[in-house]
Design a protein around this motif. Structure first.
Motif, PDB file in Angstrom:
ATOM      1  N   ASN A  34       0.834  -1.130   0.018  1.00  0.00           N
ATOM      2  CA  ASN A  34       0.023  -0.037   0.159  1.00  0.00           C
ATOM      3  C   ASN A  34       0.986   1.278  -0.030  1.00  0.00           C
ATOM      4  O   ASN A  34       2.271   1.049  -0.044  1.00  0.00           O
ATOM      5  N   PRO A  35       0.457   2.600  -0.122  1.00  0.00           N
ATOM      6  CA  PRO A  35       1.267   3.587  -0.167  1.00  0.00           C
ATOM      7  C   PRO A  35       2.461   3.782   0.978  1.00  0.00           C
ATOM      8  O   PRO A  35       3.237   4.493   0.486  1.00  0.00           O
ATOM      9  N   ASN A  36       2.158   3.033   1.882  1.00  0.00           N
ATOM     10  CA  ASN A  36       3.086   3.167   2.961  1.00  0.00           C
ATOM     11  C   ASN A  36       3.739   1.965   3.577  1.00  0.00           C
ATOM     12  O   ASN A  36       4.303   1.932   4.574  1.00  0.00           O
ATOM     13  N   LEU A  37       3.600   1.087   2.627  1.00  0.00           N
ATOM     14  CA  LEU A  37       4.251  -0.245   3.077  1.00  0.00           C
ATOM     15  C   LEU A  37       4.725  -0.891   1.728  1.00  0.00           C
ATOM     16  O   LEU A  37       4.331  -1.229   0.720  1.00  0.00           O
ATOM     17  N   LEU A  38       6.190  -0.836   1.877  1.00  0.00           N
ATOM     18  CA  LEU A  38       6.978  -1.395   0.569  1.00  0.00           C
ATOM     19  C   LEU A  38       7.377  -2.902   0.957  1.00  0.00           C
ATOM     20  O   LEU A  38       7.866  -2.972   2.272  1.00  0.00           O
ATOM     21  N   GLU A  39       7.526  -3.480   0.027  1.00  0.00           N
ATOM     22  CA  GLU A  39       7.512  -4.968   0.050  1.00  0.00           C
ATOM     23  C   GLU A  39       9.038  -5.240  -0.886  1.00  0.00           C
ATOM     24  O   GLU A  39       8.935  -5.022  -1.944  1.00  0.00           O
ATOM     25  N   LEU A  40       9.825  -5.849  -0.078  1.00  0.00           N
ATOM     26  CA  LEU A  40      11.060  -6.571  -1.038  1.00  0.00           C
ATOM     27  C   LEU A  40      11.274  -7.979  -0.974  1.00  0.00           C
ATOM     28  O   LEU A  40      11.478  -8.388   0.078  1.00  0.00           O
ATOM     29  N   THR A  41      11.024  -8.828  -1.895  1.00  0.00           N
ATOM     30  CA  THR A  41      11.496 -10.096  -1.827  1.00  0.00           C
ATOM     31  C   THR A  41      12.755 -10.284  -2.528  1.00  0.00           C
ATOM     32  O   THR A  41      13.041  -9.690  -3.747  1.00  0.00           O
ATOM     33  N   ILE A  42      13.748 -10.908  -1.983  1.00  0.00           N
ATOM     34  CA  ILE A  42      15.018 -11.241  -2.636  1.00  0.00           C
ATOM     35  C   ILE A  42      15.022 -12.623  -2.743  1.00  0.00           C
ATOM     36  O   ILE A  42      14.894 -13.465  -2.088  1.00  0.00           O
ATOM     37  N   ASN A  43      15.587 -13.245  -3.889  1.00  0.00           N
ATOM     38  CA  ASN A  43      16.006 -14.386  -4.329  1.00  0.00           C
ATOM     39  C   ASN A  43      17.442 -14.386  -4.554  1.00  0.00           C
ATOM     40  O   ASN A  43      17.897 -13.693  -5.522  1.00  0.00           O
ATOM     41  N   LEU A  44      18.137 -15.191  -3.543  1.00  0.00           N
ATOM     42  CA  LEU A  44      19.849 -15.327  -3.693  1.00  0.00           C
ATOM     43  C   LEU A  44      20.113 -16.549  -4.395  1.00  0.00           C
ATOM     44  O   LEU A  44      19.586 -17.859  -3.956  1.00  0.00           O
ATOM     45  N   GLU A  45      20.632 -16.357  -5.645  1.00  0.00           N
ATOM     46  CA  GLU A  45      21.339 -17.546  -6.053  1.00  0.00           C
ATOM     47  C   GLU A  45      22.920 -17.726  -6.110  1.00  0.00           C
ATOM     48  O   GLU A  45      23.578 -16.806  -6.567  1.00  0.00           O
ATOM     49  N   ASP A  46      23.483 -18.772  -5.877  1.00  0.00           N
ATOM     50  CA  ASP A  46      24.800 -18.814  -5.950  1.00  0.00           C
ATOM     51  C   ASP A  46      25.262 -20.554  -6.104  1.00  0.00           C
ATOM     52  O   ASP A  46      25.169 -21.337  -5.089  1.00  0.00           O
ATOM     53  N   PRO A  47      25.134 -20.919  -7.378  1.00  0.00           N
ATOM     54  CA  PRO A  47      25.033 -22.303  -7.674  1.00  0.00           C
ATOM     55  C   PRO A  47      26.221 -23.131  -6.884  1.00  0.00           C
ATOM     56  O   PRO A  47      26.120 -24.570  -6.830  1.00  0.00           O
ATOM     57  N   GLU A  48      27.376 -22.528  -6.481  1.00  0.00           N
ATOM     58  CA  GLU A  48      28.451 -23.064  -6.441  1.00  0.00           C
ATOM     59  C   GLU A  48      28.184 -23.232  -4.605  1.00  0.00           C
ATOM     60  O   GLU A  48      28.890 -24.240  -3.977  1.00  0.00           O
ATOM     61  N   VAL A  49      27.562 -22.588  -4.128  1.00  0.00           N
ATOM     62  CA  VAL A  49      27.482 -22.424  -2.490  1.00  0.00           C
ATOM     63  C   VAL A  49      25.987 -23.023  -2.136  1.00  0.00           C
ATOM     64  O   VAL A  49      25.971 -23.887  -1.054  1.00  0.00           O
ATOM     65  N   LEU A  50      24.955 -22.851  -2.697  1.00  0.00           N
ATOM     66  CA  LEU A  50      23.641 -23.237  -2.178  1.00  0.00           C
ATOM     67  C   LEU A  50      23.167 -24.433  -3.234  1.00  0.00           C
ATOM     68  O   LEU A  50      23.160 -24.333  -4.213  1.00  0.00           O
ATOM     69  N   GLU A  51      22.446 -25.128  -1.968  1.00  0.00           N
ATOM     70  CA  GLU A  51      21.773 -26.307  -2.930  1.00  0.00           C
ATOM     71  C   GLU A  51      20.553 -25.594  -3.854  1.00  0.00           C
ATOM     72  O   GLU A  51      20.195 -26.505  -4.830  1.00  0.00           O
ATOM     73  N   LYS A  52      19.777 -24.812  -3.107  1.00  0.00           N
ATOM     74  CA  LYS A  52      18.996 -24.368  -3.903  1.00  0.00           C
ATOM     75  C   LYS A  52      18.700 -22.813  -3.743  1.00  0.00           C
ATOM     76  O   LYS A  52      19.329 -22.382  -2.567  1.00  0.00           O
ATOM     77  N   PRO A  53      18.187 -22.040  -4.407  1.00  0.00           N
ATOM     78  CA  PRO A  53      18.043 -20.413  -4.083  1.00  0.00           C
ATOM     79  C   PRO A  53      17.148 -20.153  -2.914  1.00  0.00           C
ATOM     80  O   PRO A  53      16.573 -20.860  -2.181  1.00  0.00           O
TER      81      PRO A  53
END
Lengths: 268, 273
Positions: free
Chosen positions: A208-227
């Motif tokens: 809404n005008p006063n609520l900001l949402e940020l979804t972060i998807n972090l990928e690192d194929p060498e380090v992480l099994e899945k994002p």
């Protein structure tokens, strides 16, 4: 930060809208995005995760601020090759915390958080949006992040690695999709190793005008099994003016007679 | 504007008093926006190449030539006329600096300590500076040291004793025709322009004007306690090509060295040349 130009088109009939839009065109590049259908993220935002801290102890607040706890969304699934160093880093931080020792990490060394840590916003952040770029300015460490709109991501080998990486964004309806690569290999998020090939995909939108949402998807194929995915939200408070932040290297400690003394003991 | 609004209005189908009121509201908003916002110029962009707008004269010099160039430092607007005890303090600062330079030591100033320069020193802009102009605020984002300066438009300057002193100070601005007038107060006493001391009453008034691809900042520093007469400096900046992007700037305290993977503090200070 909602300006008259934003309010006007929503209240106008179609023909009036056209006139108003034409009249507003020369106003400023800042107004260009606002006059269109894109949402305007400009303003000062406080992290919801960090502001609901009433009636809690300083220790709990420190733990929340330092991230010595499971990050939002739980711990990421780390590949076996990196798992031991990941666990060791968490253990080291927990032990130091128990002993009341502050580790020589990026914060005590006055180095920027980098991405995506800076977006957790332990202090407020200011978003400055124009037609060409969205800037995120943090109060903590005065970090500046630039998200270039409608530009192509350069080839990875042409990007000089930086703390914040190189970010390009494009609109998907009312959501800004941000791609980030080129983050320095020594930037760590929640003790997570970073192979230097970390890639972030963020979705930024206004709930809404006063609520900001940020979804972060972090990928690192060498380090992480899945994002690894997490969501942070921020509430607007445009009455706040971002303060000047100077991180003076705090290896200077009060010594004899409270005189500033260079403290060369670095906790290992 | 009035007749245009009326003409636009009668064309609207489905006339109703409510729509009429809405239409007038919208048109008056548009009119006020155009009147207030079409006049001031836009300073937005990346600015660099201080003073002359030409290539920095130091670009092709080696380290020893550079060292010669900066000793003694030439003040952009000559020596200030200081009152006591500020004149004595200034002489002491210069003597310290001279002594340090003679011993091939870099004097511990804001630059060697990675502390922001503050006002008005930051306006020298040795590197690129991005200006982002909005209706409420003009942001100056400096590449050098990652400094940020905000100029709040059409706000009243708070009483000085209510301003928390900062290196950059508190700046309010307003437009007078094509000129942005900026007043800055509340500058920390340790934010010094070429070692010149100042009192807590220092007030800086800037007149910023854009002439095509050139931006001019006319700076008047007033400090009745410290200065016998105002100190006046003019800086000019050239608009950088649109492709220029500011880089991340990290000033790491350079006493910290990495030796074969082991961090240690280097207490030596590198010779200035």
């Amino acid at each position: 930060m909602r300006t008259k130009s934003q309010m006007a088109p929503r209240r106008a009939g179609a023909s009036t809208l056209a006139i108003v839009t034409i009249a507003l065109l020369p106003v400023a590049s800042f107004g260009a995005a606002a006059a269109g259908s894109r949402p305007n993220f400009s303003g000062v935002w406080f992290s919801v995760q960090n502001t609901h801290h009433e009636n809690i102890s300083a220790e709990t607040m420190f733990k929340k601020a330092t991230g010595i706890k499971a990050p939002p969304g739980g711990w990421p699934h780390v590949k076996p090759h990196y798992a031991e160093s990941f666990k060791a880093a968490i253990r080291r931080a927990e032990e130091a915390d128990a002993r009341g020792v502050v580790l020589a990490d990026t914060e005590t060394q006055c180095r920027p958080d980098g991405m995506p840590k800076m977006m957790r916003a332990i202090l407020p952040i200011e978003v400055v949006q124009s037609a060409k770029q969205v800037m995120v300015v943090t109060e903590e460490m005065s970090q500046v992040r630039r998200i270039y709109l409608d530009e192509k991501m350069p080839p990875a080998e042409e990007i000089s690695p930086s703390y914040n990486g190189y970010s390009v964004g494009h609109w998907d309806g009312d959501t800004l999709i941000i791609d980030t690569i080129g983050i320095r290999g020594d930037v760590s998020f929640m003790f997570l190793p970073n192979s230097g090939k970390m890639k972030l995909t963020e979705r930024m939108r206004l709930q809404n005008p006063n609520l900001l949402e940020l979804t972060i998807n972090l990928e690192d194929p060498e380090v992480l099994e899945k994002p690894y995915r997490l969501t942070w939200t921020y509430t607007r408070d445009d009455s706040h003016k971002i303060l000047e932040y100077v991180c003076d290297n705090n290896r200077y400690a009060p010594g004899k007679d409270d005189a500033a003394t260079l403290n060369i003991d670095i906790p290992q | 504007m009035k007749s245009f609004a009326a003409k636009g209005y009668v064309r609207l189908p489905g006339y109703s008093p409510l729509r009429r009121a809405m239409g007038l509201l919208v048109m008056s908003l548009a009119a006020s926006t155009v009147c207030s916002a079409s006049e001031p110029p836009d300073f937005s962009g990346v600015w660099g190449d201080p003073s002359t707008g030409e290539e920095a004269p130091t670009a092709h010099l080696d380290a020893s030539e550079l060292a010669k160039l900066f000793q003694p430092i030439v003040l952009p607007a000559g020596e200030p006329v200081l009152k006591e005890p500020y004149a004595t303090e200034y002489r002491a600062h210069l003597a310290e600096k001279k002594k340090a330079s003679a011993g091939e030591q870099a004097p511990a100033d804001s630059h060697t300590q990675c502390v922001p320069e503050g006002m008005p020193h930051m306006m020298i802009m040795p590197m690129l500076t991005e200006i982002v102009q909005t209706r409420k605020t003009i942001f100056l984002m400096f590449e050098y040291l990652g400094q940020i300066r905000r100029i709040y438009l059409n706000e009243k300057m708070p009483p000085v004793d209510e301003i928390n002193p900062t290196l950059t100070g508190y700046s309010v601005g307003h437009w007078e025709g094509d000129t942005l007038i900026v007043e800055t107060r509340g500058i920390r006493k340790d934010a010094m322009f070429f070692h010149i001391p100042h009192s807590e009453d220092m007030r800086i008034v800037e007149r910023l004007r854009r002439n095509g691809s050139q931006l001019e900042d006319h700076i008047v520093v007033e400090d009745p306690k410290a200065l016998a007469q105002p100190y006046v400096i003019t800086f000019r900046y050239k608009l950088a090509p649109a492709r220029y992007k500011l880089s991340e700037y990290l000033c790491e305290n350079n006493r910290y060295k990495d030796d074969a993977g082991t961090d240690f503090l280097d207490l030596r200070v590198e010779p200035s040349d």
